[in-house]
Every structure is written in C-alpha cells, then in structure tokens.
Scaffold this motif. Structure first.
Motif, PDB file in Angstrom:
ATOM      1  N   GLY A  51      -8.604   9.501  -8.966  1.00 37.67           N
ATOM      2  CA  GLY A  51      -7.566   9.098  -9.908  1.00 37.67           C
ATOM      3  C   GLY A  51      -6.137   9.329  -9.459  1.00 37.67           C
ATOM      4  N   SER A  52      -5.895   9.550  -8.180  1.00 35.13           N
ATOM      5  CA  SER A  52      -4.515   9.651  -7.696  1.00 35.13           C
ATOM      6  C   SER A  52      -3.989   8.258  -7.346  1.00 35.13           C
ATOM      7  N   ARG A  53      -2.695   8.153  -7.149  1.00 31.61           N
ATOM      8  CA  ARG A  53      -2.132   6.864  -6.754  1.00 31.61           C
ATOM      9  C   ARG A  53      -2.752   6.381  -5.442  1.00 31.61           C
ATOM     10  N   LEU A  54      -2.935   7.302  -4.504  1.00 28.65           N
ATOM     11  CA  LEU A  54      -3.496   6.929  -3.206  1.00 28.65           C
ATOM     12  C   LEU A  54      -4.937   6.456  -3.345  1.00 28.65           C
ATOM     13  N   THR A  55      -5.772   7.239  -4.013  1.00 25.04           N
ATOM     14  CA  THR A  55      -7.186   6.866  -4.092  1.00 25.04           C
ATOM     15  C   THR A  55      -7.392   5.636  -4.968  1.00 25.04           C
ATOM     16  N   ASP A  56      -6.517   5.415  -5.957  1.00 33.37           N
ATOM     17  CA  ASP A  56      -6.617   4.178  -6.745  1.00 33.37           C
ATOM     18  C   ASP A  56      -6.374   2.953  -5.869  1.00 33.37           C
ATOM     19  N   GLN A  57      -5.413   3.034  -4.949  1.00 34.55           N
ATOM     20  CA  GLN A  57      -5.159   1.896  -4.055  1.00 34.55           C
ATOM     21  C   GLN A  57      -6.312   1.712  -3.071  1.00 34.55           C
TER      22      GLN A  57
ATOM     23  N   PHE B  92       0.825  -1.206   0.000  1.00 34.08           N
ATOM     24  CA  PHE B  92       0.000   0.000   0.000  1.00 34.08           C
ATOM     25  C   PHE B  92       0.863   1.262   0.000  1.00 34.08           C
ATOM     26  N   LEU B  93       1.845   1.323   0.877  1.00 33.60           N
ATOM     27  CA  LEU B  93       2.700   2.510   0.944  1.00 33.60           C
ATOM     28  C   LEU B  93       3.401   2.749  -0.385  1.00 33.60           C
ATOM     29  N   ARG B  94       3.914   1.683  -0.981  1.00 30.93           N
ATOM     30  CA  ARG B  94       4.657   1.830  -2.235  1.00 30.93           C
ATOM     31  C   ARG B  94       3.743   2.267  -3.376  1.00 30.93           C
ATOM     32  N   ASP B  95       2.653   1.547  -3.597  1.00 30.38           N
ATOM     33  CA  ASP B  95       1.832   1.822  -4.771  1.00 30.38           C
ATOM     34  C   ASP B  95       0.976   3.076  -4.603  1.00 30.38           C
ATOM     35  N   ALA B  96       0.728   3.492  -3.364  1.00 26.43           N
ATOM     36  CA  ALA B  96      -0.005   4.730  -3.120  1.00 26.43           C
ATOM     37  C   ALA B  96       0.900   5.947  -3.144  1.00 26.43           C
ATOM     38  N   GLY B  97       2.206   5.735  -3.283  1.00 19.09           N
ATOM     39  CA  GLY B  97       3.139   6.853  -3.311  1.00 19.09           C
ATOM     40  C   GLY B  97       3.316   7.525  -1.971  1.00 19.09           C
ATOM     41  N   LEU B  98       3.142   6.775  -0.893  1.00 18.47           N
ATOM     42  CA  LEU B  98       3.288   7.313   0.455  1.00 18.47           C
ATOM     43  C   LEU B  98       4.712   7.098   0.959  1.00 18.47           C
ATOM     44  N   PRO B  99       5.136   7.856   1.964  1.00 19.32           N
ATOM     45  CA  PRO B  99       6.498   7.694   2.480  1.00 19.32           C
ATOM     46  C   PRO B  99       6.772   6.266   2.933  1.00 19.32           C
ATOM     47  N   GLN B 100       7.969   5.801   2.659  1.00 21.49           N
ATOM     48  CA  GLN B 100       8.332   4.417   2.983  1.00 21.49           C
ATOM     49  C   GLN B 100       8.882   4.340   4.406  1.00 21.49           C
ATOM     50  N   VAL B 101       7.998   4.456   5.363  1.00 22.41           N
ATOM     51  CA  VAL B 101       8.411   4.360   6.759  1.00 22.41           C
ATOM     52  C   VAL B 101       8.566   2.897   7.140  1.00 22.41           C
TER      53      VAL B 101
ATOM     54  N   ARG C 204     -15.481  17.043   6.320  1.00 23.42           N
ATOM     55  CA  ARG C 204     -14.911  18.302   5.844  1.00 23.42           C
ATOM     56  C   ARG C 204     -13.422  18.371   6.171  1.00 23.42           C
ATOM     57  N   PHE C 205     -13.028  17.672   7.209  1.00 13.30           N
ATOM     58  CA  PHE C 205     -11.606  17.550   7.539  1.00 13.30           C
ATOM     59  C   PHE C 205     -10.927  16.492   6.677  1.00 13.30           C
ATOM     60  N   TYR C 206     -11.581  15.346   6.534  1.00 13.53           N
ATOM     61  CA  TYR C 206     -10.947  14.180   5.921  1.00 13.53           C
ATOM     62  C   TYR C 206     -10.763  14.319   4.410  1.00 13.53           C
ATOM     63  N   LEU C 207     -11.818  14.617   3.690  1.00 15.37           N
ATOM     64  CA  LEU C 207     -11.779  14.527   2.232  1.00 15.37           C
ATOM     65  C   LEU C 207     -10.793  15.490   1.575  1.00 15.37           C
ATOM     66  N   PRO C 208     -10.723  16.753   1.986  1.00 10.28           N
ATOM     67  CA  PRO C 208      -9.742  17.622   1.331  1.00 10.28           C
ATOM     68  C   PRO C 208      -8.302  17.127   1.488  1.00 10.28           C
ATOM     69  N   ARG C 209      -8.010  16.458   2.570  1.00  6.44           N
ATOM     70  CA  ARG C 209      -6.653  15.953   2.764  1.00  6.44           C
ATOM     71  C   ARG C 209      -6.356  14.773   1.830  1.00  6.44           C
ATOM     72  N   VAL C 210      -7.270  13.846   1.766  1.00 11.38           N
ATOM     73  CA  VAL C 210      -7.032  12.667   0.948  1.00 11.38           C
ATOM     74  C   VAL C 210      -7.117  12.996  -0.551  1.00 11.38           C
ATOM     75  N   LEU C 211      -7.891  14.016  -0.896  1.00 11.68           N
ATOM     76  CA  LEU C 211      -8.055  14.386  -2.307  1.00 11.68           C
ATOM     77  C   LEU C 211      -7.097  15.495  -2.740  1.00 11.68           C
ATOM     78  N   ALA C 212      -6.304  16.019  -1.808  1.00  6.77           N
ATOM     79  CA  ALA C 212      -5.376  17.092  -2.186  1.00  6.77           C
ATOM     80  C   ALA C 212      -4.296  16.571  -3.117  1.00  6.77           C
ATOM     81  N   PRO C 213      -3.809  17.436  -4.037  1.00  3.54           N
ATOM     82  CA  PRO C 213      -2.700  17.005  -4.914  1.00  3.54           C
ATOM     83  C   PRO C 213      -1.474  16.646  -4.093  1.00  3.54           C
ATOM     84  N   THR C 214      -0.750  15.636  -4.547  1.00  4.06           N
ATOM     85  CA  THR C 214       0.486  15.242  -3.878  1.00  4.06           C
ATOM     86  C   THR C 214       1.547  16.288  -4.132  1.00  4.06           C
ATOM     87  N   LYS C 215       2.237  16.681  -3.074  1.00  3.13           N
ATOM     88  CA  LYS C 215       3.326  17.647  -3.216  1.00  3.13           C
ATOM     89  C   LYS C 215       4.632  16.909  -3.469  1.00  3.13           C
ATOM     90  N   HIS C 216       5.391  17.376  -4.431  1.00  2.00           N
ATOM     91  CA  HIS C 216       6.673  16.756  -4.758  1.00  2.00           C
ATOM     92  C   HIS C 216       7.805  17.679  -4.358  1.00  2.00           C
TER      93      HIS C 216
END
Length: 314
Positions: free
Chosen positions: A229-235, A80-89, A302-314
């Motif tokens: 359609g982001s990597r996170l929401t696709d996973q 999940f972390l890898r394919d969602a593009g999340l930090p590899q902790v 209102r707290f949750y969705l904007p965070r999960v749907l926000a564009p990924t910062k690079h």
C-alpha cells in the motif's frame, strides 16, 4: 485484511531472518550510478528501478531509456518516478531501434503527457557525466546494449573512464527457465554488435547472466509487495497488471543488488566472447569480465524485500 496479514507475516519473517541484509545500513559514500533500462516490456526493469532508488548506497545521476521506443520508455519512467514518490532524477532518451516485442506497459506510459521539450540525448548526457566524474560512475545496464554501443562509437576514451559496467546479460551454463543449456540471452542478442563492443572496451565488466538471475517473485512475495500500500508498491502493482503474466522473474534487479552488495552474487574472472548469434562463450585467455555463475534466491529476496517495503523517509 487477509492480504495485510500475509504482508505482515512475510515481511516480518524476511526482516527477522535476513541477517546482515536486514540491518540498518551503515553510512557509506554513495556510488554514482547511471541506469540504462528498457522498462515497459518485461516487468523486472520496474522492480530494478525501485531497488536502485530504495538503496541509500546509490546516487542515481540519470536514467537512460534504451532499446525500441525510447521516447515512450522515457515517458513511462517520468510517470513511475513521480507517482511512486521517487527522486526526480533526469530521464534521458537513448537510441531508438526497431523491435517486434510487445510494449506491455504502453497504457501506463501514455498516461504521462508529452514533455514540453525533447528529452535529453542519453548518449551525450551520459558521456558528459562520465567526463565530470572520471573513474567514479557505475553504469548499470539492464537493457539491450544499443546505448552502450553508441557511447563507445561516439567517444571510446570517455567510455573507458567509467568505474565499471554492471550488466544483466548473457548465459554461460544456464538458459531460460529450467533449460540447463546456455542460449542467447535477450539483452545480448537484441544488439549483438554493441555487446561485442562492450566486451572489447577495456572497461571493468561485472556480468549477471541467466545462471544467477532466475529469481522468481512467488505468490507470497507478490502479496507482500502488492498488498503493502505504499506509493511505490502501488505503481509496481499497476505495471504488473499491465504486464499480464503471473510470476515475475527479477533478472534485472540482481544487477542493481550486486552494485550495492557484491556478496549477493560472487564473481569469477572469465574471458567472454560474444558470437554472431548472441551466445556469451567463455574462452581461454586473459579475463575481460567478472561473471556471477550462481546466487541464492533466498539471500536476494532477504536483501530486496525489506528495502522496497521499508517506510519512505521524509
């Protein structure tokens, strides 16, 4: 195109109406967090993990796989972390336990190759992290409490050096669904003895019980997330399909949300006793926990969705 249109309408409406939750976050010192999860059965763990990594206020030091087949859960987390593009902790494997519940997202987990080395032991590594940062770490517990019980057994003095435990668990006045009578809640009743140890540990405990966590991801919100359609929401969409039911209840995500913004779930000091059936019973006496007895589903999303749907910062 229809899904994209719904996404734009829903997400924009949430962002516009979200009050202070939708505004860009002010710079704050990151909270150090260990996340203990039984991801892979119900779907809410995946949504909670997503929120933790899309909350800039949190620094996730490690994720501990808890309860049941913890080796397979650790594989799921790595995938999940890898394919969602999340930090590899670091992902650590907790105590393996017997369970009869269905690992609904097994196919996803098994797509992750076996690790070249054993996963770190979640009990040892979590205690080491606490020793290195005494009084600074929040443990967010969204699984049955087997790992927590094992940490207390191994080194209770170090466990008491946690800043706090934020727990999704228990039932004070509200049961599952529309049941207005309390009942044993899953994360408590699957390891009652460990829950009893936690409430006797002396660590500050903040409890998000069923009373405050019946948070339904309805059809419009599902379309907003799964059509994003982001990597996170696709996973998340893949795991949701393997979960195999229709409307998720995001119980566990409230524990993460509370760690970021306590105003989402105001708490009341209480003394909680865990009985031998897994009931979390309020009693007279000095408080051993702060418990959220109600929350606003609208405010939460209102707290949750904007965070999960926000564009990924690079």
């Amino acid at each position: 195109m229809q899904v994209r249109h719904i996404l734009s309408s829903v997400a924009l409406g949430l962002l516009v109406s979200g009050g202070h939750h939708a505004v860009a976050q002010r710079p704050v010192a990151k909270q150090k967090v260990i996340l203990d999860t039984d991801i892979g059965d119900d779907i809410d763990d995946a949504f909670a993990v997503a929120l933790a990594f899309r909350s800039p206020e949190l620094q996730v030091l490690q994720i501990d796989a808890g309860y049941g087949d913890t080796h397979l859960r650790a594989r799921l987390l790595e995938h999940f972390l890898r394919d969602a593009g999340l930090p590899q902790v670091p992902v650590a494997q907790g105590v393996t336990t017997r369970t009869t519940n269905v690992f609904t997202q097994r196919a996803y987990a098994e797509q992750q190759p076996e690790p070249s080395h054993p996963y770190p032991d979640a009990i040892s590594t979590s205690l080491d992290l606490i020793r290195r940062s005494p009084g600074e770490i929040t443990l967010i517990a969204i699984a049955p409490l087997s790992n927590i019980g094992a940490m207390i057994d191994r080194d209770p003095a170090t466990f008491r050096k946690l800043k706090r435990v934020v727990l999704m668990g228990g039932s004070i006045h509200q049961g599952y669904g529309n049941n207005k009578v309390p009942e044993p809640e899953w994360n408590i009743k699957m390891d009652i003895r460990s829950a009893q140890k936690l409430f006797a540990s002396g660590v500050p405990i903040f409890v998000m019980p069923l009373d405050a966590t019946i948070l339904k991801l309805d059809a419009a919100k599902r379309q907003a997330v799964f059509g994003h359609g982001s990597r996170l929401t696709d996973q998340l969409a893949i795991l949701y399909k393997q979960w195999g039911s229709e409307t998720p209840t995001l119980f566990d995500a409230m524990a993460v949300a509370y760690a970021v913004d306590p105003a989402l779930c105001p708490t009341t000091p209480m003394r909680i006793r865990v009985d031998d059936s897994g009931m979390t019973i309020p009693e007279e006496g000095a408080s051993n926990a702060k418990v959220c007895l109600r929350s606003s589903s609208d405010e939460f999303f209102r707290f949750y969705l904007p965070r999960v749907l926000a564009p990924t910062k690079h």
